[in-house]
Design a protein around this motif. Structure first.
Motif, PDB file in Angstrom:
ATOM      1  N   PRO A 245       0.828  -1.212   0.000  1.00 10.87           N
ATOM      2  CA  PRO A 245       0.000   0.000   0.000  1.00 10.87           C
ATOM      3  C   PRO A 245       0.861   1.261   0.000  1.00 10.87           C
ATOM      4  CG  PRO A 245      -0.818  -1.589   1.601  1.00 10.87           C
ATOM      5  CD  PRO A 245       0.510  -2.111   1.133  1.00 10.87           C
ATOM      6  N   ALA A 246       0.599   2.153  -0.934  1.00 13.39           N
ATOM      7  CA  ALA A 246       1.363   3.397  -1.024  1.00 13.39           C
ATOM      8  C   ALA A 246       0.694   4.328  -2.022  1.00 13.39           C
ATOM      9  CB  ALA A 246       2.810   3.128  -1.452  1.00 13.39           C
ATOM     10  N   HIS A 247       0.836   5.622  -1.769  1.00 12.48           N
ATOM     11  CA  HIS A 247       0.367   6.641  -2.714  1.00 12.48           C
ATOM     12  C   HIS A 247       1.453   6.816  -3.773  1.00 12.48           C
ATOM     13  CE1 HIS A 247      -1.875   9.946  -4.236  1.00 12.48           C
ATOM     14  NE2 HIS A 247      -1.017  10.874  -3.854  1.00 12.48           N
ATOM     15  N   TRP A 248       1.083   6.784  -5.044  1.00 19.79           N
ATOM     16  CA  TRP A 248       2.069   6.845  -6.133  1.00 19.79           C
ATOM     17  C   TRP A 248       1.561   7.810  -7.198  1.00 19.79           C
ATOM     18  CZ3 TRP A 248       3.828   1.997  -9.411  1.00 19.79           C
ATOM     19  CH2 TRP A 248       5.062   2.305 -10.047  1.00 19.79           C
ATOM     20  N   PRO A 249       1.560   9.097  -6.913  1.00 21.98           N
ATOM     21  CA  PRO A 249       0.956  10.076  -7.830  1.00 21.98           C
ATOM     22  C   PRO A 249       1.752  10.297  -9.108  1.00 21.98           C
ATOM     23  CG  PRO A 249       2.052  11.206  -6.022  1.00 21.98           C
ATOM     24  CD  PRO A 249       2.094   9.738  -5.694  1.00 21.98           C
ATOM     25  N   ASP A 250       3.049   9.981  -9.099  1.00 19.41           N
ATOM     26  CA  ASP A 250       3.878  10.243 -10.272  1.00 19.41           C
ATOM     27  C   ASP A 250       4.280   8.954 -10.996  1.00 19.41           C
ATOM     28  OD1 ASP A 250       5.426   9.325  -8.202  1.00 19.41           O
ATOM     29  OD2 ASP A 250       7.120  10.676  -8.581  1.00 19.41           O
TER      30      ASP A 250
ATOM     31  N   TRP B 236       2.347   2.156 -15.806  1.00 19.32           N
ATOM     32  CA  TRP B 236       2.193   1.783 -14.396  1.00 19.32           C
ATOM     33  C   TRP B 236       1.033   2.524 -13.731  1.00 19.32           C
ATOM     34  CZ3 TRP B 236       4.729  -1.934 -11.636  1.00 19.32           C
ATOM     35  CH2 TRP B 236       5.820  -2.548 -12.264  1.00 19.32           C
ATOM     36  N   ARG B 237       0.340   3.365 -14.463  1.00 15.57           N
ATOM     37  CA  ARG B 237      -0.682   4.201 -13.823  1.00 15.57           C
ATOM     38  C   ARG B 237      -1.885   3.391 -13.362  1.00 15.57           C
ATOM     39  NH1 ARG B 237       0.198   9.054 -18.254  1.00 15.57           N
ATOM     40  NH2 ARG B 237       2.311   9.599 -17.504  1.00 15.57           N
TER      41      ARG B 237
ATOM     42  N   PHE C 121      -1.730   0.300 -12.298  1.00 13.76           N
ATOM     43  CA  PHE C 121      -1.240  -0.340 -11.076  1.00 13.76           C
ATOM     44  C   PHE C 121      -1.279   0.647  -9.916  1.00 13.76           C
ATOM     45  CE2 PHE C 121       1.797  -1.885  -8.041  1.00 13.76           C
ATOM     46  CZ  PHE C 121       1.808  -3.270  -8.157  1.00 13.76           C
ATOM     47  N   ALA C 122      -0.773   1.858 -10.151  1.00 15.37           N
ATOM     48  CA  ALA C 122      -0.745   2.869  -9.092  1.00 15.37           C
ATOM     49  C   ALA C 122      -2.149   3.226  -8.620  1.00 15.37           C
ATOM     50  CB  ALA C 122      -0.028   4.119  -9.600  1.00 15.37           C
ATOM     51  N   ALA C 123      -3.122   3.169  -9.517  1.00 17.03           N
ATOM     52  CA  ALA C 123      -4.499   3.515  -9.156  1.00 17.03           C
ATOM     53  C   ALA C 123      -5.096   2.539  -8.153  1.00 17.03           C
ATOM     54  CB  ALA C 123      -5.364   3.567 -10.412  1.00 17.03           C
ATOM     55  N   THR C 124      -4.492   1.376  -7.995  1.00 17.85           N
ATOM     56  CA  THR C 124      -4.961   0.418  -6.986  1.00 17.85           C
ATOM     57  C   THR C 124      -4.524   0.822  -5.589  1.00 17.85           C
ATOM     58  OG1 THR C 124      -3.006  -1.041  -7.037  1.00 17.85           O
ATOM     59  CG2 THR C 124      -4.731  -1.426  -8.689  1.00 17.85           C
ATOM     60  N   GLY C 125      -3.635   1.839  -5.500  1.00 19.47           N
ATOM     61  CA  GLY C 125      -3.147   2.284  -4.202  1.00 19.47           C
ATOM     62  C   GLY C 125      -1.920   1.539  -3.730  1.00 19.47           C
ATOM     63  N   HIS C 126      -1.116   1.057  -4.687  1.00 14.79           N
ATOM     64  CA  HIS C 126       0.059   0.260  -4.334  1.00 14.79           C
ATOM     65  C   HIS C 126       1.276   0.653  -5.171  1.00 14.79           C
ATOM     66  CE1 HIS C 126      -3.379  -2.243  -3.108  1.00 14.79           C
ATOM     67  NE2 HIS C 126      -2.577  -2.698  -2.162  1.00 14.79           N
TER      68      HIS C 126
END
Length: 231
Positions: free
Chosen positions: A100-105, A110-111, A113-118
């Motif tokens: 779990p991690a915020h990944w705004p950039d 990979w966006r 994947f990042a939208a899942t909150g990881h």
């Protein structure tokens, strides 16, 4: 005019073997390639694919042995190979191997994947096999195979609704029944390694299957062909 890329050139690639129910009835996640696929049509395979240029920009940690083994006889950065494995797993199955991690950039590719909150979790991967596609195939890869336990997933292991359409019939298959599927030869070889891993633990060195290694490989397996079902 630009010269068309050589599609028969060997490309680095990464594959994830997800393992479930290790202590009871070990099973692996597999899917079927489409009938029109240029590489291994209709075959059941593990999720995986070629390393993308952007994978080298992904910052992730790896377990010490995996980091060392990936760097051996390889021009590819270890973290790029691991990142490709996790990205391909996400794209082809919708499964998230991450923390779990915020990944705004997050970079392109990979966006979702990042939208899942990881963010991707490389520590879940164990490097267990490497193989180069023999000459004569329409596509050739220098593929690294990673093993990961299903309980390291941040997603529901039975939910494939976020998968892209590259693989069909995604499902968990017991190791005792997996050879009933239409499998590529190299997948049968890797399955033999997985079975050995479950019996004796990690190998001292990661097996590397080259196009001229079949005789040595069968010898290494105590004379038993990987095409044979285990007894």
């Amino acid at each position: 005019m630009e010269q068309a890329p050589d599609k028969t050139a060997v490309r680095p690639a990464a594959t994830v073997i997800l393992l479930r129910n290790r202590a009871t009835d070990p099973a692996v996640l597999m899917g079927q390639r489409g009938a029109r696929a240029s590489f291994m049509p209709n075959k059941y395979v593990f999720p995986g694919g070629a390393v993308d240029p952007g994978d080298a920009a992904i910052d992730l940690s790896l377990a010490g042995p995996t980091l060392t083994q990936l760097a051996d006889a390889s021009a590819e950065p270890p973290h790029a190979l691991a990142a490709a494995a996790i990205r391909e797993l996400w794209e082809e199955t919708g499964q998230v191997l991450g923390c779990p991690a915020h990944w705004p950039d997050a970079p392109r590719g990979w966006r979702g994947f990042a939208a899942t909150g990881h963010r991707p979790d490389g520590t879940a991967l164990e490097f267990i096999f490497r193989a180069i596609t023999p000459r004569g195939h329409s596509r050739r890869f220098d593929a690294r195979f990673f093993l990961a336990e299903a309980d390291r997933l941040a997603s529901d292991p039975d939910d494939f609704t976020h998968a892209e359409d590259e693989l069909k019939h995604l499902h968990w298959v017991s190791l005792s029944r997996v050879r009933a599927l239409d499998l590529p030869f190299i997948t049968k070889v890797v399955l033999t390694e997985v079975e050995a891993y479950l019996t004796r633990g990690p190998a001292a060195t990661v097996p590397f299957f080259r196009e001229d290694d079949e005789a040595q490989l069968v010898s290494r397996l105590a004379g038993r062909s990987p095409l044979d079902c285990p007894t």
